[in-house]
Design a protein around this motif. Structure first.
Motif, PDB file in Angstrom:
ATOM      1  N   VAL A  74     -31.970  70.931 -31.431  1.00 54.62           N
ATOM      2  CA  VAL A  74     -31.205  70.788 -32.675  1.00 54.62           C
ATOM      3  C   VAL A  74     -32.112  71.048 -33.869  1.00 54.62           C
ATOM      4  O   VAL A  74     -31.734  71.740 -34.828  1.00 54.62           O
ATOM      5  CB  VAL A  74     -30.581  69.381 -32.774  1.00 54.62           C
ATOM      6  CG1 VAL A  74     -29.973  69.146 -34.158  1.00 54.62           C
ATOM      7  CG2 VAL A  74     -29.509  69.195 -31.700  1.00 54.62           C
ATOM      8  N   ARG A  75     -33.306  70.530 -33.808  1.00 50.60           N
ATOM      9  CA  ARG A  75     -34.252  70.731 -34.913  1.00 50.60           C
ATOM     10  C   ARG A  75     -34.588  72.212 -35.074  1.00 50.60           C
ATOM     11  O   ARG A  75     -34.701  72.722 -36.191  1.00 50.60           O
ATOM     12  CB  ARG A  75     -35.511  69.903 -34.669  1.00 50.60           C
ATOM     13  CG  ARG A  75     -36.423  69.821 -35.875  1.00 50.60           C
ATOM     14  CD  ARG A  75     -37.548  68.837 -35.652  1.00 50.60           C
ATOM     15  NE  ARG A  75     -38.506  68.860 -36.739  1.00 50.60           N
ATOM     16  CZ  ARG A  75     -39.656  68.214 -36.720  1.00 50.60           C
ATOM     17  NH1 ARG A  75     -39.982  67.477 -35.663  1.00 50.60           N
ATOM     18  NH2 ARG A  75     -40.496  68.284 -37.747  1.00 50.60           N
ATOM     19  N   VAL A  76     -34.740  72.901 -33.951  1.00 53.06           N
ATOM     20  CA  VAL A  76     -34.973  74.346 -33.997  1.00 53.06           C
ATOM     21  C   VAL A  76     -33.777  75.046 -34.631  1.00 53.06           C
ATOM     22  O   VAL A  76     -33.933  75.934 -35.476  1.00 53.06           O
ATOM     23  CB  VAL A  76     -35.224  74.893 -32.574  1.00 53.06           C
ATOM     24  CG1 VAL A  76     -35.238  76.422 -32.586  1.00 53.06           C
ATOM     25  CG2 VAL A  76     -36.540  74.362 -32.014  1.00 53.06           C
ATOM     26  N   ALA A  77     -32.577  74.623 -34.224  1.00 48.75           N
ATOM     27  CA  ALA A  77     -31.354  75.288 -34.696  1.00 48.75           C
ATOM     28  C   ALA A  77     -31.162  75.136 -36.194  1.00 48.75           C
ATOM     29  O   ALA A  77     -30.863  76.107 -36.897  1.00 48.75           O
ATOM     30  CB  ALA A  77     -30.142  74.742 -33.942  1.00 48.75           C
ATOM     31  N   ILE A  78     -31.340  73.927 -36.720  1.00 45.02           N
ATOM     32  CA  ILE A  78     -31.131  73.752 -38.162  1.00 45.02           C
ATOM     33  C   ILE A  78     -32.268  74.424 -38.942  1.00 45.02           C
ATOM     34  O   ILE A  78     -32.069  74.888 -40.062  1.00 45.02           O
ATOM     35  CB  ILE A  78     -30.945  72.277 -38.573  1.00 45.02           C
ATOM     36  CG1 ILE A  78     -32.183  71.442 -38.268  1.00 45.02           C
ATOM     37  CG2 ILE A  78     -29.712  71.693 -37.915  1.00 45.02           C
ATOM     38  CD1 ILE A  78     -32.107  70.022 -38.831  1.00 45.02           C
TER      39      ILE A  78
END
Length: 584
Positions: free
Chosen positions: A528-532
């Motif tokens: 999720v951190r990569v995605a945002i």
């Protein structure tokens, strides 16, 4: 303290053993009963006390299963299940953790090779004996051999969704003990990791002996592992629960210390040392004028520790949320004043991925919409399964059936009124090349389209990434559902270049999902951190198949928090008009 999960677990084992014994029909009945018992709003033991007829009030629980539930509550075992275990002495839970090994495979391999444990399965695969069994082959044997290591690792940790309800029950029990002043979970379960080793509980009390005595009397405990002056350990339904009792003045420091992670705590301690301070589970101490700071744990002047926040304030830091205490930049962000304002469960205004009895859900459109309204949601989407790759047993809806469902949705809209905006969508299937299993003209007529991978989950990284990038670029796709397709402790799912998919999704106006089903939590926090970071919007959805499953949203929100999500990063924190603007 509810025993619903414990009873459901026994019925699930029963179902798997019945299937391994080649019994037809019954396994699915037991699984449905187990799922409904797990989600039932009343403690199963209270119903059992009323008698078999009260247990039968639970949907899917008939006379025979109700009798077994009462028997288990009263005696601690089910005689028929014990007999079945004697007939099939296999470690069904460990063996079925190997991807591709279901209960029927377990039964076949037991009959043919006498395999009862994971070690025996691994040995048989290494020795080439599995491919000699009728119906198996070299490829199946190779798959088993490759997946045993994952299954071994899965044995060591419990899914958050199995452990957290138990932790909540333990906390409620301990907070009801007179001598307990404060109680909280610690460790990885407080950081909401998707798997945990055991349940750690911390209590503040001056009379630790009384608390330990109450703890070892926990009704659901099956075994007392240890019980000392300040610490004790129990086993509840195969999950270890460890208790530590500290004096009230040191509760904050102990809570900070035992929440972890190790990397986070080491970085904090080093920061303290640079300032002439000593930081540990007993507090923060000024040791600048102490000749030997290592002379003891409590040397120097104590300047913090009664509260957790004080531990951070002593280092000129704001309180860092437990979910992001992983030693991955959060302390630098705290020092720089750039910590994210993490999304909260109360920010969520609707659920955009759920199922009804039109596909494989267990409630009607109206019942699911009512459950959403009771949660105070502004909007709610029905997205039943479409037919296509990965759908078996007639679960998915054809295009014609999806159009028929439009009328049912309209009827439900009239019944729910204007308080809840009811959206009609579909969960369409992404094929091996990135195409969708539902016609384009139909997708264009729906309010919301979730596209998910349910098949071809063994693709290599490049192929899988290309496939999902193509899917998110489809003009009608609004959300990429459970992107990796993983099932925690069951299968690893796709290995993806999430940054590349997130960039494609951001350009196309497609959200990436955190599937809040505790068996999935997909995307997980790190991804999720990569995605945002790549500019993607996140949708936090439950994939709920029953009204009670809408409560899974909390697992999704805490996963979003682990991924450093703020409310603005999450699609379904927006109001109806903002949501519609994104969808269209």
């Amino acid at each position: 303290m509810s025993r619903n999960a414990e009873v459901a677990h026994q019925l699930e084992i029963f179902a798997d053993l019945l299937e391994a014994d080649d019994v037809e029909y019954k396994p699915n009945a037991y699984r449905r009963a187990a799922e409904n018992i797990r989600e039932y709003h009343e403690p199963i033991e209270d119903l059992a006390d009323e008698g078999k007829s009260a247990v039968e009030r639970i949907d899917g629980v008939g006379d025979a299963i109700a009798a077994k539930v009462v028997e288990y509550i009263e005696t601690g075992e089910i005689e028929e299940l014990a007999d079945l275990k004697g007939k099939l002495p296999v470690d069904i839970e460990a063996l079925t953790r190997v991807e591709g090994v279901g209960p029927k495979t377990v039964g076949t391999l037991y009959d043919a090779l006498g395999i009862t444990t994971l070690d025996e399965l691994a040995d048989a695969a290494e020795e080439g004996r599995i491919q000699e069994v009728k119906g198996f082959g070299a490829k199946t044997e190779a798959n088993i051999r490759e997946n045993v290591a994952f299954a071994r690792e899965a044995q060591k940790r419990e899914r958050l969704g199995d452990a957290r309800p138990l932790a909540d029950d333990v906390l409620a029990y301990l907070r009801g003990v007179d001598e307990v002043e404060q109680a909280e979970v610690a460790g990885s379960i407080r950081r909401w990791r998707d798997t945990i080793g055991d349940v750690d509980v911390l209590v503040a009390a001056t009379e630790s002996e009384a608390v330990i005595d109450a703890f070892v009397e926990l009704p659901a405990a099956s075994d007392v592992i240890e019980a000392g002056e300040h610490k004790a350990g129990l086993r509840v339904d195969d999950i270890r629960v460890d208790l530590r009792v500290v004096i009230p003045d040191e509760f904050g420091s102990a809570l900070q210390y035992f929440t972890g992670s190790k990397d986070h705590n080491v970085e904090l301690r080093n920061l303290a040392i640079d300032r002439g301070l000593k930081m540990n589970e007993y507090g923060v101490f000024d040791v600048a004028d102490v000749d030997d700071p290592d002379a003891g744990q409590r040397v120097g002047e104590r300047i913090a520790g009664e509260t957790e926040e004080s531990m951070y304030v002593a280092l000129d830091l704001p309180l860092i949320p437990p979910e992001i205490r992983e030693g991955t930049g959060e302390i630098d962000a705290a020092r720089e004043g750039t910590l994210p304002d993490l999304v909260a469960e109360g920010d969520v205004r609707g659920d955009l991925h759920t199922h009804t009895d039109w596909s494989d859900g267990r409630a009607s459109v109206a019942e699911m919409a009512q459950a959403a309204a009771e949660r105070g949601y502004d909007y709610y989407a029905v997205t039943d399964h479409a037919s296509g790759p990965g759908m078996v047993g007639g679960v998915g809806l054809s295009d014609d059936e999806i159009r028929e469902q439009m009328d049912a949705i309209e009827d439900a809209r009239e019944k729910t009124g204007s308080e809840l905006t009811l959206l009609h969508g579909i969960e369409t299937n992404i094929d091996a090349d990135g195409g969708l299993s539902t016609a384009d003209d139909l997708l264009a007529d729906l309010d919301v389209v979730v596209a998910s991978p349910h098949a071809a989950l063994g693709q290599d990284r490049e192929t899988a990434t290309d496939r999902l990038a193509r899917a998110v670029e489809h003009p009608s796709v609004d959300i990429l559902g459970h992107p990796t397709g993983r099932l925690i402790n069951e299968r690893e799912g796709l290995d993806l270049d999430v940054a590349r998919i997130a960039e494609a999704a951001a350009d196309a106006g497609t959200a990436l999902e955190i599937n809040a089903d505790p068996a999935r939590l997909d995307l997980h926090g790190e991804l999720v951190r990569v995605a945002i970071g790549a500019g993607a919007t996140i949708a936090v959805d439950t994939d709920g198949h029953a009204p009670g499953a809408l409560a899974y949203i909390r697992y999704g929100v805490h996963t979003a928090r682990r991924g450093w999500c703020e409310a603005d990063d999450v699609l379904n924190t927006r109001d109806v008009d903002e949501l519609r603007a994104f969808l269209h």
